[in-house]
Enzyme design. Structure first.
Site, PDB file in Angstrom:
ATOM      1  N   SER A  92      -6.429  -4.733  14.289  1.00 58.96           N
ATOM      2  CA  SER A  92      -6.216  -3.949  15.787  1.00 58.96           C
ATOM      3  C   SER A  92      -7.159  -3.702  16.832  1.00 58.96           C
ATOM      4  O   SER A  92      -7.100  -3.946  17.683  1.00 58.96           O
ATOM      5  CB  SER A  92      -5.531  -2.678  15.185  1.00 58.96           C
ATOM      6  OG  SER A  92      -6.273  -1.831  14.554  1.00 58.96           O
ATOM      7  N   GLU A  95     -16.679  -7.780  -5.378  1.00 60.82           N
ATOM      8  CA  GLU A  95     -15.116  -7.425  -5.035  1.00 60.82           C
ATOM      9  C   GLU A  95     -14.433  -8.350  -5.112  1.00 60.82           C
ATOM     10  O   GLU A  95     -13.161  -8.504  -5.735  1.00 60.82           O
ATOM     11  CB  GLU A  95     -14.887  -6.645  -3.680  1.00 60.82           C
ATOM     12  CG  GLU A  95     -15.349  -5.262  -3.687  1.00 60.82           C
ATOM     13  CD  GLU A  95     -14.491  -4.122  -4.355  1.00 60.82           C
ATOM     14  OE1 GLU A  95     -13.528  -4.788  -4.896  1.00 60.82           O
ATOM     15  OE2 GLU A  95     -14.345  -2.832  -4.317  1.00 60.82           O
ATOM     16  N   ARG A 109     -11.184   7.324   4.374  1.00 61.27           N
ATOM     17  CA  ARG A 109     -10.962   6.528   3.415  1.00 61.27           C
ATOM     18  C   ARG A 109     -12.361   5.673   2.617  1.00 61.27           C
ATOM     19  O   ARG A 109     -12.248   4.805   2.088  1.00 61.27           O
ATOM     20  CB  ARG A 109     -10.239   5.448   3.901  1.00 61.27           C
ATOM     21  CG  ARG A 109      -8.753   5.601   4.298  1.00 61.27           C
ATOM     22  CD  ARG A 109      -7.753   4.602   4.504  1.00 61.27           C
ATOM     23  NE  ARG A 109      -6.324   4.937   4.615  1.00 61.27           N
ATOM     24  CZ  ARG A 109      -5.904   5.066   5.723  1.00 61.27           C
ATOM     25  NH1 ARG A 109      -6.332   4.924   6.829  1.00 61.27           N
ATOM     26  NH2 ARG A 109      -4.571   5.479   5.827  1.00 61.27           N
ATOM     27  N   TYR A 141      -2.830 -10.474  15.748  1.00 69.33           N
ATOM     28  CA  TYR A 141      -1.461  -9.638  16.753  1.00 69.33           C
ATOM     29  C   TYR A 141      -1.450 -10.791  17.816  1.00 69.33           C
ATOM     30  O   TYR A 141      -0.270 -10.697  18.353  1.00 69.33           O
ATOM     31  CB  TYR A 141      -1.900  -8.382  17.011  1.00 69.33           C
ATOM     32  CG  TYR A 141      -2.215  -7.558  15.879  1.00 69.33           C
ATOM     33  CD1 TYR A 141      -1.188  -6.904  15.352  1.00 69.33           C
ATOM     34  CD2 TYR A 141      -3.298  -7.196  15.519  1.00 69.33           C
ATOM     35  CE1 TYR A 141      -1.103  -6.166  14.190  1.00 69.33           C
ATOM     36  CE2 TYR A 141      -3.560  -6.229  14.331  1.00 69.33           C
ATOM     37  CZ  TYR A 141      -2.330  -5.932  13.832  1.00 69.33           C
ATOM     38  OH  TYR A 141      -2.573  -4.850  12.587  1.00 69.33           O
ATOM     39  N   ARG A 147      -3.613   2.614  13.252  1.00 72.75           N
ATOM     40  CA  ARG A 147      -2.982   3.899  12.717  1.00 72.75           C
ATOM     41  C   ARG A 147      -1.974   4.439  13.788  1.00 72.75           C
ATOM     42  O   ARG A 147      -1.271   5.276  13.194  1.00 72.75           O
ATOM     43  CB  ARG A 147      -4.310   4.802  12.298  1.00 72.75           C
ATOM     44  CG  ARG A 147      -4.719   4.268  11.029  1.00 72.75           C
ATOM     45  CD  ARG A 147      -6.122   5.093  10.703  1.00 72.75           C
ATOM     46  NE  ARG A 147      -6.942   4.264   9.751  1.00 72.75           N
ATOM     47  CZ  ARG A 147      -8.322   4.358   9.326  1.00 72.75           C
ATOM     48  NH1 ARG A 147      -9.067   5.567   9.929  1.00 72.75           N
ATOM     49  NH2 ARG A 147      -8.754   3.761   8.362  1.00 72.75           N
ATOM     50  N   LYS A 198     -11.567  -8.118   5.702  1.00 65.25           N
ATOM     51  CA  LYS A 198     -10.849  -7.402   6.875  1.00 65.25           C
ATOM     52  C   LYS A 198     -11.895  -6.297   7.011  1.00 65.25           C
ATOM     53  O   LYS A 198     -12.380  -5.376   6.317  1.00 65.25           O
ATOM     54  CB  LYS A 198      -9.492  -6.894   6.108  1.00 65.25           C
ATOM     55  CG  LYS A 198      -8.849  -6.008   7.330  1.00 65.25           C
ATOM     56  CD  LYS A 198      -7.695  -5.232   6.796  1.00 65.25           C
ATOM     57  CE  LYS A 198      -6.967  -4.483   7.922  1.00 65.25           C
ATOM     58  NZ  LYS A 198      -5.981  -3.820   7.399  1.00 65.25           N
ATOM     59  N   CYS A 237      -4.181   5.977   0.722  1.00 71.15           N
ATOM     60  CA  CYS A 237      -3.517   4.772   0.000  1.00 71.15           C
ATOM     61  C   CYS A 237      -3.429   5.119  -1.495  1.00 71.15           C
ATOM     62  O   CYS A 237      -3.038   3.984  -2.125  1.00 71.15           O
ATOM     63  CB  CYS A 237      -4.686   3.731   0.166  1.00 71.15           C
ATOM     64  SG  CYS A 237      -4.795   3.400   2.061  1.00 71.15           S
ATOM     65  N   CYS A 245       0.940  -1.251  -0.105  1.00 75.97           N
ATOM     66  CA  CYS A 245       0.073   0.191  -0.056  1.00 75.97           C
ATOM     67  C   CYS A 245       0.987   1.214  -0.179  1.00 75.97           C
ATOM     68  O   CYS A 245       2.010   1.189   0.066  1.00 75.97           O
ATOM     69  CB  CYS A 245      -1.037   0.168   1.146  1.00 75.97           C
ATOM     70  SG  CYS A 245      -2.223   1.072   0.879  1.00 75.97           S
ATOM     71  N   LYS A 305     -12.315  -5.043   2.051  1.00 80.65           N
ATOM     72  CA  LYS A 305     -11.789  -4.361   2.958  1.00 80.65           C
ATOM     73  C   LYS A 305     -12.808  -3.101   3.433  1.00 80.65           C
ATOM     74  O   LYS A 305     -12.813  -2.393   2.725  1.00 80.65           O
ATOM     75  CB  LYS A 305     -10.331  -3.589   2.729  1.00 80.65           C
ATOM     76  CG  LYS A 305      -9.882  -3.004   3.792  1.00 80.65           C
ATOM     77  CD  LYS A 305      -8.278  -2.458   3.430  1.00 80.65           C
ATOM     78  CE  LYS A 305      -7.622  -1.794   4.663  1.00 80.65           C
ATOM     79  NZ  LYS A 305      -6.215  -1.279   4.150  1.00 80.65           N
TER      80      LYS A 305
HETATM   81 ZN   LIG Z   1      -3.284   1.753   2.784  1.00 77.04          ZN
END
Ligand SMILES: [Zn+2]
Length: 338
Positions: free
Chosen positions: A287, A246, A230, A326, A218, A261, A139, A129, A208
């Site tokens: 996250s 998609e 975004r 994570y 972030r 995601k 992005c 990205c 996404k």
């Molecule tokens: Zn990005």
């Protein structure tokens, strides 16, 4: 994942579902879904320097790492049974052309080379990205239309393709475009092929969503947009049929693995993607999902291990073949203890 229908043919008292729940051994034998360390991918944030381990306050246990520290983290994950990492880069300089993203000696390119050398057998996936390398944090390239700043689709594609090729040339095993520009998988596939990298798979972030669950990321990736948001390129969180389109587009363009995601709030999408296409499917436990569990565990309100494992299992049950999390190293360790 089972696709067999299961009509109820027994009846109480001859049929008692609880019979199969009394013993731990039987419960284990009859588990329909399993979680295995092979299915987990650990995200790593790499930044310049040596011996750097910057904490990410909103994500306890997650760090921005210099390459030497990333190697240690990756080796620990591999020791626990994790097969793969996915890299995000935090460059020393950002600009309006994201030049750090495709620089031969960019942070991710250097990290890939080092990880491939120092942690043999580890699969190194790279997030492709531009946002972490853009001074404005978006992005794609920004173009002015009248007074309005737009994220320009087609001019961004060339930079994304360049980034993917430079990652693969550095030794990345899989490239993973996450930008959500239209047509990027086809352009990246063509660029990889003409660079002699036809064997490098593409794991596309096919679905996404423009999700509030990305907040803590972030902080970690230092990629918050400096203006706007975004929502002109990431998906409307209300849409499921569009998610299927998609995925269809990305598969037509040559995606080898498709990702959904975030994961936990989108298990319906994950299930539909897996059942409708049957392609290798990834889920990204983002996250915010991680931080919610961590903060509740910190206050003693939930059991970190139990909730983490139950969440990961739910993603597998919904249809994920692999899960980016994570908690990968911890979860793999817990699975080994069983
Ligand atoms: Zn990005």
């Amino acid at each position: 994942m089972s696709r067999m229908p299961s009509p109820l043919t027994g009846a109480f008292p001859s049929y008692r579902p609880r019979r199969l729940r009394f013993s731990e051994t039987l419960r284990r034998m009859l588990s329909e879904t399993r979680l295995h360390p092979d299915q987990l991918v650990l995200p790593l944030f790499v930044r310049p320097g040596r011996k750097v381990r910057n904490t990410v306050p909103s994500m306890p246990g997650v760090f921005q790492l210099s390459i030497d520290e990333a190697v240690r983290e990756a080796a620990a994950a591999q020791n626990a049974g994790v097969l793969a990492v996915i890299l995000f880069g935090i460059p020393s300089k950002k600009d309006t052309r994201a030049s750090g993203s495709y620089a031969k000696n960019g942070i991710v390119q250097k990290a890939v080379r080092q990880l491939k050398r120092d942690v043999p057998g580890l699969q190194v996936i790279t997030d492709v990205c531009l946002c972490e390398y853009m001074s404005h944090g978006h992005c794609g390239l920004v173009k002015k239309r009248g007074k309005v700043a737009m994220i320009d689709n087609d001019s961004s594609l060339k930079l994304l393709a360049r980034t993917a090729v430079s990652h693969a040339e550095a030794g990345a095993d899989v490239v993973a475009p996450s930008d959500m520009m239209d047509g990027r998988v086809a352009i990246i596939r063509a660029a990889l092929d003409s660079a002699g990298l036809s064997e490098t798979p593409i794991m596309s972030y096919a679905v996404k969503f423009a999700s509030a669950y990305y907040g803590p990321f972030r902080d970690a990736a230092e990629s918050a947009p400096q203006f706007g948001d975004r929502r002109s390129y990431q998906m409307n969180t209300a849409n499921a049929a569009e998610a299927i389109r998609e995925v269809a587009l990305d598969l037509k363009e040559g995606a080898d693995i498709v990702m959904v995601k975030p994961a936990l709030a989108y298990l319906d999408i994950l299930h539909r993607v897996k059942t409708e296409f049957g392609y290798p499917t990834a889920a990204y436990a983002v996250s915010g999902e991680y931080s919610m569990i961590q903060s509740a565990a910190k206050f003693g309100w939930m059991d970190e291990r139990a909730v983490t494992m139950e969440s990961l299992l739910s993603m597998r049950r919904a249809g994920a073949d692999i899960i980016i999390t994570y908690s990968a190293t911890k979860a793999a360790g817990w699975l080994q203890e069983r």
